[in-house]
Scaffold this motif. Structure first.
Motif, PDB file in Angstrom:
ATOM      1  N   ILE A  64     -24.263 -13.386  31.945  1.00 30.55           N
ATOM      2  CA  ILE A  64     -25.396 -13.985  31.234  1.00 30.55           C
ATOM      3  C   ILE A  64     -24.979 -15.396  30.808  1.00 30.55           C
ATOM      4  O   ILE A  64     -25.533 -16.375  31.250  1.00 30.55           O
TER       5      ILE A  64
ATOM      6  N   MET B  40     -30.626  -9.388  22.599  1.00 29.78           N
ATOM      7  CA  MET B  40     -29.307  -8.870  22.997  1.00 29.78           C
ATOM      8  C   MET B  40     -29.138  -7.434  22.475  1.00 29.78           C
ATOM      9  O   MET B  40     -28.747  -6.534  23.202  1.00 29.78           O
TER      10      MET B  40
ATOM     11  N   ILE C  11     -32.958 -11.108  31.324  1.00 33.75           N
ATOM     12  CA  ILE C  11     -31.617 -11.703  31.457  1.00 33.75           C
ATOM     13  C   ILE C  11     -31.681 -12.905  32.400  1.00 33.75           C
ATOM     14  O   ILE C  11     -30.996 -13.909  32.203  1.00 33.75           O
TER      15      ILE C  11
ATOM     16  N   SER D 208     -19.815  -4.687  25.597  1.00 34.53           N
ATOM     17  CA  SER D 208     -19.487  -5.922  24.885  1.00 34.53           C
ATOM     18  C   SER D 208     -20.718  -6.817  24.817  1.00 34.53           C
ATOM     19  O   SER D 208     -21.511  -6.839  25.769  1.00 34.53           O
TER      20      SER D 208
HETATM   21  O1  LIG Z   1     -25.828  -6.375  28.472  1.00 36.53           O
HETATM   22  C1  LIG Z   1     -25.919  -7.358  27.733  1.00 36.53           C
HETATM   23  C2  LIG Z   1     -24.799  -8.033  27.200  1.00 36.53           C
HETATM   24  C3  LIG Z   1     -24.990  -9.108  26.443  1.00 36.53           C
HETATM   25  N1  LIG Z   1     -26.226  -9.526  26.182  1.00 36.53           N
HETATM   26  C4  LIG Z   1     -27.313  -8.875  26.668  1.00 36.53           C
HETATM   27  O2  LIG Z   1     -28.442  -9.269  26.407  1.00 36.53           O
HETATM   28  N2  LIG Z   1     -27.155  -7.796  27.439  1.00 36.53           N
END
Ligand SMILES: O=c1cc[nH]c(=O)[nH]1
Ligand SMILES: O=P(O)(O)OC[C@H]1O[C@H](OP(=O)(O)O)[C@H](O)[C@@H]1O
Length: 503
Positions: A197, A261, A247, A165
């Protein structure tokens, strides 16, 4: 300068190199300068900490460095000041809106992984991506660079499915149901998740409540080839190692730049060797993607990126307008997910989304005819087969397979908000819910979070309970209550919207 290694029993979240004050003066080294430590073939970069914790002739290293590099106490090494890496120029190029070439992106990612870039430069890079974005060429280069600077997994149990997701919606414990359903059907699904996140609980934070999530790739290979699935934290692995570092910056700024992402998610799927990937894009007010049109555009990017990586990608655009299920926060979400797996029943939003996503994966993996996947997923869930598979996953990941939802500890400091008026629930503010749960201590305090008693469309009477905040400390609870009072996350409207007097 030559020096002897001293291992300092501390974690600083970065590669810290402690240098004696007098020695630092002599070597013209200042706090947060970049230095290179050389010992034979081994080269490690670190940030200077000037301190008399170490004597002259010694350098102290934090335990962060020992994660990936073996240094022994007393080992003699050479310490050399290292200038600003070339990749800083490329970060500034992106900052000024330039298009990065493949080699420039590779240099940035390699320097992030080698710790040659420090928090400040990494945050600048992430911020530049938030402002100026990346095109598909850059995203593909970023994805491959992120995957190839880490280890890759080769699992002999094909076809390999995966689900991920983009997150953003509170209470999104969905994949904790999807993975066991898909694995119970005999498919292979080596699920990796990041920690939170922008939400109050990432899937890795939730799973960690009932099992370990930190494993080596060899351990994951063994687990997945044995039971067909795992649910682990991507950050523990040397799997796309730049991902967890970027992250950290995203989390600090609570942003998730689209290009980063895409690369973050697909680099992990690529590194795991996943062949069939389902991406979940929660869409609605207060999540990362607000409109279906934006979701469709992002879907095309995921599918195109997958094509360039040789992966077959499908995308599910899902309802993200309010929290999923009734709980937000690691322990509360773990309870809800476990209960849904045990009973096959749970909040409509959770069960519908989980069987919907699992159904698509069953069709993608060829074990369900087109259009029959969701029905088959529901049968696997209701029959208890998914729960059996979850017990195997928990056991293989070092947890107690007999754990019961009510045995999972949750915060004992509580405060319940009630309905100030009678009427219908017309909105639940995702961002406010996440903010309150995080103020209460989630995800670091596993037992912190929110229990929702109502969802959009339901009728309440004045005085009915709306939600309970849970925390592990009074101080955190008070902060969360103040925030809840200010943001009023649940909107109630009597159906009489306005009365226009006969004046
Ligand atoms: O694993 C993820 C999920 C959402 N956003 C990200 O950058 N990585
Ligand atoms: O919601 P936020 O915290 O922004 O996004 C991060 C979450 O989204 C993804 O969920 P999943 O692993 O596919 O279930 C990540 O792994 C992580 O758990």
């Amino acid at each position: 300068m030559k020096a002897k290694i001293r291992i300092l029993d501390m974690y600083s979240g970065r590669y810290s190199v402690f240098i004696n004050e007098k020695e630092a003066k002599k070597a013209k080294l200042h706090p947060d300068d970049l230095v290179k430590i050389e010992a034979g073939k081994k080269t490690v970069y670190g940030s200077v900490v000037v301190s008399n914790l170490v004597k002259e002739g010694e350098i102290g290293i934090s335990r962060d460095i020992l994660g990936l590099h073996s240094f022994s106490e007393g080992e003699v090494v050479t310490v050399i000041p290292s200038g600003t890496p070339e990749s800083v120029r490329y970060i500034k190029k992106k900052m000024h809106g330039g298009k990065l070439r493949k080699v420039e992106i590779e240099a940035i990612i390699k320097d992030i992984v080698d710790r040659k870039l420090r928090d400040i430069e990494i945050s600048s890079f992430v911020t530049s991506l938030e402002i100026n974005g990346l095109d598909m060429d850059e995203i593909a280069a970023l994805t491959i660079a992120m995957a190839e600077t880490g280890d890759m997994l080769d699992i002999d149990r094909k076809p390999i499915m995966d689900v991920h997701s983009i997150g953003g919606v509170p209470g999104n414990k969905t994949n904790i149901l999807v993975v066991p359903i898909v694995a119970a059907a005999g498919l292979t699904i080596p699920k990796t998740s990041s920690r939170a996140i922008t939400s109050a609980a990432g899937t890795a934070d939730v799973v960690e409540v009932f099992a370990d999530v930190s494993f080596s790739l060899d351990e994951i290979k063994r687990i997945v080839e044995k039971i067909g699935a795992c649910m682990v934290w991507g950050g523990a692995l040397n799997l796309a190692p730049a991902d967890d570092i970027t992250i950290k910056s995203e989390r600090a700024l609570s942003i998730d730049p689209t290009g980063l992402m895409l690369a973050s998610i697909m680099s992990k799927k690529y590194a795991m060797g996943s062949q069939y990937v389902l991406i979940d894009i929660p869409t609605g007010k207060g999540v990362k993607v607000e409109t279906v049109d934006q979701a469709r555009a992002l879907s095309r990017d995921f599918i195109e990126l997958g094509r360039r990586l040789g992966q077959y990608v499908e995308v599910a655009i899902t309802y993200g307008g309010q929290p999923i299920g009734h709980t937000v926060g690691p322990a509360l979400e773990a309870r809800e997910a476990l209960s849904a797996l045990m009973t096959g029943k749970g909040p409509g939003s959770l069960i519908e989304k989980a069987t919907g996503l699992a159904g698509i994966l069953l069709e993608m993996g060829g074990v369900a005819p087109t259009g029959m996947g969701k029905k088959m997923a529901r049968e696997i869930l209701e029959s208890g087969k998914a729960y059996e598979k979850m017990r195997e996953i928990i056991e293989e990941q070092g947890g107690n397979p007999d754990i019961k939802p009510e045995e999972i500890p949750i915060g004992d400091k509580t405060y319940t908000f009630t309905a100030p008026i009678s009427g219908y629930i017309t909105g639940i503010d995702n961002k406010a819910i996440t903010g309150i749960a995080r103020a209460a201590g989630a995800p670091e305090d596993k037992g912190a979070g929110i229990e929702l008693y109502v969802k959009v469309g339901e009728k309440v009477k004045e005085g009915d309970p709306l939600f309970t905040i849970r925390a592990e400390s009074e101080a955190r609870l008070d902060q969360a209550i103040v925030l809840a009072r200010r943001t009023e996350p649940i909107r109630i409207e009597g159906m009489v919207l306005q009365r226009i007097g006969n004046i």
